[in-house]
Structures are given as structure tokens and as C-alpha cells.
Design a protein around this motif. Sequence first.
Motif, PDB file in Angstrom:
ATOM      1  N   HIS A 166       3.736   3.460  -0.015  1.00  0.00           N
ATOM      2  CA  HIS A 166       2.811   2.423  -0.495  1.00  0.00           C
ATOM      3  C   HIS A 166       3.554   1.332  -1.261  1.00  0.00           C
ATOM      4  O   HIS A 166       3.087   0.195  -1.353  1.00  0.00           O
ATOM      5  CB  HIS A 166       1.703   3.039  -1.357  1.00  0.00           C
ATOM      6  CG  HIS A 166       2.176   3.812  -2.537  1.00  0.00           C
ATOM      7  ND1 HIS A 166       1.983   5.161  -2.686  1.00  0.00           N
ATOM      8  CD2 HIS A 166       2.866   3.433  -3.652  1.00  0.00           C
ATOM      9  CE1 HIS A 166       2.499   5.576  -3.828  1.00  0.00           C
ATOM     10  NE2 HIS A 166       3.047   4.547  -4.432  1.00  0.00           N
TER      11      HIS A 166
ATOM     12  N   ALA B 102       2.801  -2.214   0.751  1.00  0.00           N
ATOM     13  CA  ALA B 102       1.824  -3.084   0.076  1.00  0.00           C
ATOM     14  C   ALA B 102       2.565  -4.109  -0.784  1.00  0.00           C
ATOM     15  O   ALA B 102       3.718  -3.915  -1.170  1.00  0.00           O
ATOM     16  CB  ALA B 102       0.881  -2.249  -0.787  1.00  0.00           C
TER      17      ALA B 102
ATOM     18  N   GLU C  76      -1.162  -6.409  -4.557  1.00  0.00           N
ATOM     19  CA  GLU C  76      -2.122  -5.401  -4.104  1.00  0.00           C
ATOM     20  C   GLU C  76      -2.033  -4.131  -4.927  1.00  0.00           C
ATOM     21  O   GLU C  76      -3.042  -3.441  -5.133  1.00  0.00           O
ATOM     22  CB  GLU C  76      -1.876  -5.090  -2.629  1.00  0.00           C
ATOM     23  CG  GLU C  76      -2.277  -6.216  -1.682  1.00  0.00           C
ATOM     24  CD  GLU C  76      -1.819  -5.974  -0.261  1.00  0.00           C
ATOM     25  OE1 GLU C  76      -2.472  -6.496   0.680  1.00  0.00           O
ATOM     26  OE2 GLU C  76      -0.800  -5.273  -0.067  1.00  0.00           O
TER      27      GLU C  76
ATOM     28  N   ILE D 275      -7.501  -0.766   0.191  1.00  0.00           N
ATOM     29  CA  ILE D 275      -6.046  -0.888   0.231  1.00  0.00           C
ATOM     30  C   ILE D 275      -5.444   0.151   1.171  1.00  0.00           C
ATOM     31  O   ILE D 275      -4.480  -0.128   1.895  1.00  0.00           O
ATOM     32  CB  ILE D 275      -5.442  -0.785  -1.200  1.00  0.00           C
ATOM     33  CG1 ILE D 275      -3.928  -0.984  -1.163  1.00  0.00           C
ATOM     34  CG2 ILE D 275      -5.771   0.545  -1.830  1.00  0.00           C
ATOM     35  CD1 ILE D 275      -3.492  -2.340  -0.692  1.00  0.00           C
TER      36      ILE D 275
END
Length: 562
Positions: free
Chosen positions: A435, A439, A443, A317
Motif C-alpha cells: 500500500h 497509493a 491517499e 482506497i
Amino acid sequence: MLTISRTSLTNNSSRVSSRLLGFMTRRRVSETIDEQDGNTLPVKNPTYLRRKGRFWVELLRPGRYFGRWMFWGLLVLALMTLLDRFALFNTLQDLNNIDGDKFTATRVVVENSNRANNVVKQSDDDNGDLKEISAPEKLSIPDFWIKPFGDLHYKCVERSSKEIKSSSNGYILVHSNGGLNQMKIGISDMVAIAKIMNATLVVPSLDHHSFWTDPSDFKDIFDWKHFTQYLEEDINVVDHLPPTLASIKPHQRAPVSYSKPSYYRDQMSSLLKKHKVINFTHTDSRLANNGLSNSIQRLRCRAMYEALKFRDEIENIANKLVNRLRDDKKPYLALHLRYEKDMLAFTGCSHNLTKAEDEELRQLRYSVRHWKEKWIDGEERRRQGICPMTPREVAVFLEAMGFPLDTKIYIVAGKIYGRDGIKALKEKYPNILTHSNLATEEELMPFRNRQNQLAAVDYIVALESDVFVFTYDGNMAKAVQGHRKYEGFRKTIKPDKKNFLKLIDRMDRGLVSWDDFSLKVKILHANRTGGAVPRRPGNSAKTEENFYANPYPGCICQKENL
């Protein structure tokens, strides 16, 4: 009227031992005679000029006069050299005092001067305004994206053929305390300590009771099989105690902070042989930064940067986020903005916060038992450069350093505290990413309520960034900047907060223009970009540079025969 004959001159000269004094006497005689003739501008006769020429020849002839000239000349040269060497020091003193005086001539020196564009700031003779003179452009990339020059250095962490793994004296249980990076640093130290004690290390347990109360354990964050296999030639690492020792109550011990190897080799090893199992209840800063053998320092780096590999799910990721940040082929900046509730409460810093927010932080500080300092003068901390920078201070800093307002900034932090949060930074630099918005929800689902795992994602994104800037010298800042040095001195900017805050306060009061402010900020940070500067021992283990913040020397060596 004074009358001097040639006979009296000869008699006077015979009483003087020095030819130099005799010359001066003759000069006075000549001038007196000329004055008697009524000349206001004396004209020397040819005989006098010939004598004067012979004097200088004799004076410069090897002998005692020539030796004296050489002595005084060398002394003057030495003094000029000392003045030149102290010139830079005086400039830095001016910056430290921040007295508002204008710079008349300043050259911005960068660590990668052989590769970056040179920029010279100088004073205009007419009006004193600063003007910019750019050297011929050598590179198309602006110098604030270029990493420091590190081609003369390399990683040197290989095991020596003389290093052997001895038989085990017992088992060490480790309870890592703190957040992710504090635990990561502590585990790396425990690997080295296990080597010193000839002990078998049981896979460490992680802290579940820190501020984030993350239930993740070692195997949830790190690739534990890689960890054990990578270190198999150094120490034994096992998943759990053998059945024969499972029923034994471990001997509880909190090692002394910043201990030398002798402490573990002698005192701790004796306890291990006696009890067979020791449980170290704390791992933070339990081994000295300096004064260790090269083999132990290299082992610390192998553990920190090679063995403690994150799980594939975390790395996958993180790599996706890095690729998305580079979709447009443009660089990005990772910003460790440690303006979070727990850190502000711990440091007592509440600059620009409301009274209600300040009180909330104070109550949190008093509620945490193991935080020793309760009453803290936050403004004094800020003046000392100890506080995390506010979002507004960071925005001004980045602009003063020259980063374009469309720079992509990845925030390496949790939720920013305060009513305004990250607003001041986002108003100046709108291209803010985390993040959470980079993302998808799908995810991020496996990492929900797993702050240490998300911190691991941020760690990788920060490690791979083109520039890393940190606003508080905490454990993540130490871990990431040291890792970036280890990977080839990737550009890392460490703000000089004490002097920067003096400057920004003066600018806010209208005492410094933006151009002067920006220039001085650039000068302050010309050599604070993560280059190859050796770590040096300090007066105190707590205040000296941390080993993991700068593993050079120890794990980084300089190439020879260059």
C-alpha cells in the motif's frame, strides 16, 4: 525297478477319498512308466489327456472345489484393493520422511482437475531423468491461477423463519483484544454469544494497547450503522448503555476459551440477570469451533462476512489499489508475509537473522508480560513448521510452485524485520507492491499511524486477489482464507511448511536437484489450494481447524440433486 499294475492302481485309488489325489497318483504312474522307456520328455497318452481334461471340468464344476477357488480369488482381490488404497499413503510417507529417493512416476493431482491442464511427470527409462508430458491444452490460463472447483457449493447463512429475537436479559460490554483480525473474529463470536444469552450488545471497544498502539475505535474502522441495522433481526445493538444503567459498575468477566453454548446459556446468563451489565474483558477464541447449532454458526458468518463492513473510506482506497493492480489485465498474488518484529519475537523464530537481531527479539519477548513463553528453541520451532517463512524461503517456494518471476506480488504485512528485510524475495520477484508504493502519500495521509485501518485496506486487497498465499497461520491468515472460501473458494495456498523446510534444507546441502525439489513441492501442495474440504473436529479445540478459517460446514452448503 518299480513295476505298478492297473490292479494296484485301482486298489490305491479306492483308499483315497479325493478325486484330486487320485489324479495326482495317476500322473506319477504315467511319468514313472515313461521314464522306464527312456524318454527324457514324457509324452502323455491320449487316455491320460482325456482324464486330465475331465479333472479340470470337475474342478470348476459348482461344488466344494469351485467354492474354494471363488473364496481364494475374492481374498486375493480384496488384498489387491487394500494395496492400491495404501499406495498414496506410502507416497506421502516418503514425502514426510524426505529420504531423497527419486520419484519414478508421479501424477500431479489438482483440485480443479476437470478445468485445469493436467501435467504428468514420469521417469525416462534410459537415464532416470524426469521429463514432462503435458496433456492437450484446454485452457490458456496457467493452472496456478485457476481457483479450485466450487460450483457444487453455495452460501447458506439465511435466517430461519423459526429464529426469533427474544427480550433482553441485560447488556454486554465488549473489550476486543489483539490486532484487527483477532478483534474482528472476537466481535463475531460476541454477536453469537449475545444471541445465546438473550443480551443487548453495546458497540464493542477496540484494543489500543497492543503492539501497534492504534487509537482507532470501532466507528473508525467499521460502518457501525450498517452493523446495527444488519443484525437488528438477530440481536439488539446499541451505541451506549441507557442512562438508568450508566452509573452501574459492570460485572467484569473473562469468558472461558472455546466454551460451548451451554456455558453462556446457563452460567453467564445467570450472572447477566443478576448484574444487568457484564463487561467481557477478552473476546479471542471464547466460543467453540464445533458442536454449535446451525443457526448460531450462520449468525457467526453473517456477523463476520456481512455485518462487519469496513468504512467507505477504507473500502474506496482498497478498491483503488485493486484496480491499479489489475491495470494491465494480469492477475496478482497477495502474500501475507508475517515476517514482522512482533511475530518473530512472539514465536521465538530467528532463522537467518544476526545475533544482534536475535537478542533484540528475545528482549522484546521478555518485556511483554502477557506472552507466556519466554525461552524458546527457535530452530526446533522451525523444524516443526511453526515459524513464519523467511523472505528467501518464500521466494524459493513460489518459484518451485511455478509462479513466473514477473508475477505481481502485493505484500500484506507491515515492515519486514531484519537487516536484509525483503531483499531475498525482491531479488527473485522484483515486482513487489505494498500500500505504501501503490497509493499516493495524499491517499495514505488519513491512515497515518492507524495500523488497524491500513490492515483493513490490506484485508480487502488480499480478499480480492487472484491467489492468496500466507506464510504463518495467524489471525489474518485465518480470517482471509475463510472469507475467500465463503466467497466461492478463491484460490488460497497454505504451505506445508514442515515438509517444505525439510526439502529446501536438503536442496541447500546439494542432496536434491532443483527439478526433483520443484516436483515434490508441487505434489505436496496439489490439494492445499483452498478447495471445498469440510472442517472436521480435532482432538483439541486449540489445534483443530478454526471455524473462521473454514466455515464449511456451517455457512457453506453443498447443492443437492446434482
